[in-house]
Design an enzyme around this catalytic site. Structure first.
Site, mmCIF file in Angstrom:
data_model
loop_
_atom_site.group_PDB
_atom_site.id
_atom_site.type_symbol
_atom_site.label_atom_id
_atom_site.label_comp_id
_atom_site.label_asym_id
_atom_site.label_seq_id
_atom_site.Cartn_x
_atom_site.Cartn_y
_atom_site.Cartn_z
ATOM 1 N N ASP A 70 1.312 -2.269 -41.003
ATOM 2 C CA ASP A 70 2.193 -3.423 -40.980
ATOM 3 C C ASP A 70 1.867 -4.272 -42.206
ATOM 4 O O ASP A 70 0.815 -4.136 -42.805
ATOM 5 C CB ASP A 70 1.980 -4.211 -39.680
ATOM 6 C CG ASP A 70 3.108 -5.200 -39.425
ATOM 7 O OD1 ASP A 70 3.071 -5.886 -38.412
ATOM 8 O OD2 ASP A 70 4.044 -5.271 -40.264
ATOM 9 N N ASP B 12 5.198 0.514 -31.271
ATOM 10 C CA ASP B 12 3.748 0.275 -31.305
ATOM 11 C C ASP B 12 3.452 -0.880 -30.352
ATOM 12 O O ASP B 12 4.281 -1.793 -30.229
ATOM 13 C CB ASP B 12 3.270 -0.085 -32.722
ATOM 14 C CG ASP B 12 3.336 -1.592 -32.962
ATOM 15 O OD1 ASP B 12 4.419 -2.058 -33.367
ATOM 16 O OD2 ASP B 12 2.324 -2.289 -32.723
ATOM 17 N N CYS C 142 -6.530 13.334 -18.980
ATOM 18 C CA CYS C 142 -7.355 12.393 -19.753
ATOM 19 C C CYS C 142 -8.797 12.360 -19.267
ATOM 20 O O CYS C 142 -9.157 12.937 -18.239
ATOM 21 C CB CYS C 142 -6.760 10.980 -19.665
ATOM 22 S SG CYS C 142 -7.293 10.069 -18.205
ATOM 23 N N GLN D 200 15.503 -9.129 -38.963
ATOM 24 C CA GLN D 200 15.217 -10.335 -38.199
ATOM 25 C C GLN D 200 16.555 -10.907 -37.702
ATOM 26 O O GLN D 200 17.576 -10.223 -37.745
ATOM 27 C CB GLN D 200 14.463 -11.352 -39.076
ATOM 28 C CG GLN D 200 13.076 -10.885 -39.522
ATOM 29 C CD GLN D 200 12.087 -10.738 -38.376
ATOM 30 O OE1 GLN D 200 12.294 -11.227 -37.267
ATOM 31 N NE2 GLN D 200 10.995 -10.026 -38.638
ATOM 32 N N CYS E 211 -3.167 14.287 -14.653
ATOM 33 C CA CYS E 211 -3.422 13.704 -15.974
ATOM 34 C C CYS E 211 -4.640 14.376 -16.615
ATOM 35 O O CYS E 211 -5.704 14.468 -15.988
ATOM 36 C CB CYS E 211 -3.673 12.195 -15.836
ATOM 37 S SG CYS E 211 -4.004 11.390 -17.420
ATOM 38 N N HIS F 154 -6.949 6.888 -20.795
ATOM 39 C CA HIS F 154 -5.902 7.193 -19.798
ATOM 40 C C HIS F 154 -4.581 6.533 -20.164
ATOM 41 O O HIS F 154 -3.513 7.153 -20.130
ATOM 42 C CB HIS F 154 -6.315 6.725 -18.393
ATOM 43 C CG HIS F 154 -5.164 6.803 -17.429
ATOM 44 N ND1 HIS F 154 -4.775 7.984 -16.821
ATOM 45 C CD2 HIS F 154 -4.281 5.845 -17.030
ATOM 46 C CE1 HIS F 154 -3.699 7.747 -16.079
ATOM 47 N NE2 HIS F 154 -3.379 6.462 -16.193
#
Ligand SMILES: CNc1nc2c(CCNCc3ccccc3)c3nc(N)[nH]c(=O)c3cc2[nH]1
Ligand SMILES: [Zn+2]
Length: 368
Positions: A90, A263, A303, A186, A301, A331
């Site tokens: 960014d 994100d 993880c 924007q 899962c 997780h």
């Protein structure tokens, strides 16, 4: 070097691939946030295991510590972190306006004081590009003027116009073939301003387009509406990135409105705070109700946390063991990564609407 390939659509949802010199990014996709060159608490291999194709670095933080010249001396962000896939950085605009010790904005720059040593820093569009080039990210973001909502219309218009002028300055300063530059739309929650801004930026040559200025305190429905009337004015052959978003529901609602990339710090920040994302909604692991629960968070899962019981995870958090935040961050990132994989499959199968409704029903109506 950079090419967005549209594989298929299902309603407003898009399935695609963003090709970069360091590999393909499957879309829709979620990008884990690595603020200081690390996704807090996880090794880069653990991050890769969650299915992430691209991760985020942070210009504002890395500029202050260890400094972009230091990162360059250490071989750049990829070499320093050991991640050889694509990295997006960014521009620092958002952090200056949300973190930077009180700042001043002129046409020339956003000026702020380092929250680390108080040094006065002048972030110009040109300096932001210089930092991102030193970090060596694959995708750079233009420097934009982000304002908190609600705001007077005159202030929204002023920040929007400055952001367009700064985008042009970033475009002129960015001269690397191997680094893409994304523009940022924007315009607050205003339909006309959003369409004008998107149209003006779409007329300039950017490799991708972000929708900024959202997830800044507005109600989720207002975010969805704004995304819905902005994406149609963005080029269909370029990726669309909704910045700083969001909960699992936010992701599906915005994918339905044409967004490709996201994100958010939620999976990792909430992971560090004992909040687990599951198909039944959020689970607060410190709650005593989990004390004797022998089940994993989710049965299927893969993880690092789901090889243990909920009771054990609760114990780790109650005891303040460092393993708790590590396991739960893994997780939650795995949950987001699998949600995106399931979403890509649903779009390809033309089942996205059904898939979205089933997930929303499972999550219930209490927000994450
Ligand atoms: C949370 N809500 C939200 N985040 C926004 C961001 C930052 C996105 N995340 C970047 C990041 C990278 C590394 C580490 C931490 C964060 C924005 N960035 C820019 N440049 N412009 C925005 O309008 C803008 C709007 C946002 N809303
Ligand atoms: Zn798990």
């Amino acid at each position: 070097m950079f090419r967005y390939e549209l594989i298929g659509t299902d309603g407003g949802a898009r399935r695609g691939v963003f090709h970069t010199p360091r590999g393909p990014v499957r879309t829709p996709g979620f990008m884990p946030v690595g603020t200081l060159g690390t996704v807090k608490g996880l090794t880069i291999d653990q991050v890769a295991a969650t299915g992430a194709d691209m991760i985020l670095g942070n210009t504002y933080h890395l500029r202050l510590r260890p400094g972009h010249e230091t990162v360059a001396a250490l071989g750049g962000l990829h070499k320093m972190c050991g991640w050889d896939g694509p990295i997006l950085t960014d521009s620092g605009g958002f952090q200056v306006f949300s973190l930077g010790a009180i700042n001043k904005v002129t046409e020339h720059a956003a000026t702020f004081r380092s929250h680390i040593d108080g040094a006065k820093i002048e972030l110009t569009p040109e300096h932001s590009i210089e930092i991102q080039q030193a970090l060596g990210s694959d995708v750079a973001m233009v420097l934009d003027h982000v304002i908190a909502l609600p705001a007077p219309m005159t202030q929204v218009e002023d920040a929007l116009a400055r952001s367009i002028r700064w985008a042009a300055r970033c475009r002129d300063a960015a001269d690397r073939q191997d680094q893409a530059l994304f523009a940022i739309v924007q315009g607050g929650l205003d339909r006309t301003l959003r369409q004008q801004c998107a149209t003006e930026l779409a007329a300039m040559p950017f490799e991708g387009y972000a929708v900024g200025g959202l997830s800044v305190g507005e109600p989720p429905e207002d975010m969805y509406t704004t995304t819905g009337f902005t994406t149609p004015h963005l080029p269909a052959d370029k990726p669309r990135y909704l910045m700083g978003v969001g909960t699992p529901r936010d992701l599906l609602e915005n994918i339905a409105r044409g967004i490709d990339l996201f994100d958010c710090v939620m999976p990792t920040r909430n992971g560090r705070n004992a909040l687990a994302f599951t198909d039944e909604g959020a689970i607060k692991l410190r709650n005593a109700v989990h004390k004797l629960d022998t089940r994993p968070l989710m049965e299927d899962c893969p993880c690092l946390a789901c090889r243990h019981s909920r009771g054990y995870l609760r114990h780790l958090f109650v005891a303040g063991e460092m393993l708790g935040p590590i396991l739960l961050s893994h997780h939650n990132l795995m949950y987001y990564g699998r949600l995106m994989q399931q979403t890509r499959d649903a779009i390809e199968a033309g089942q996205f609407e059904t898939f979205k409704n089933a997930k929303l029903a499972g999550w219930g109506h209490e927000p994450f």
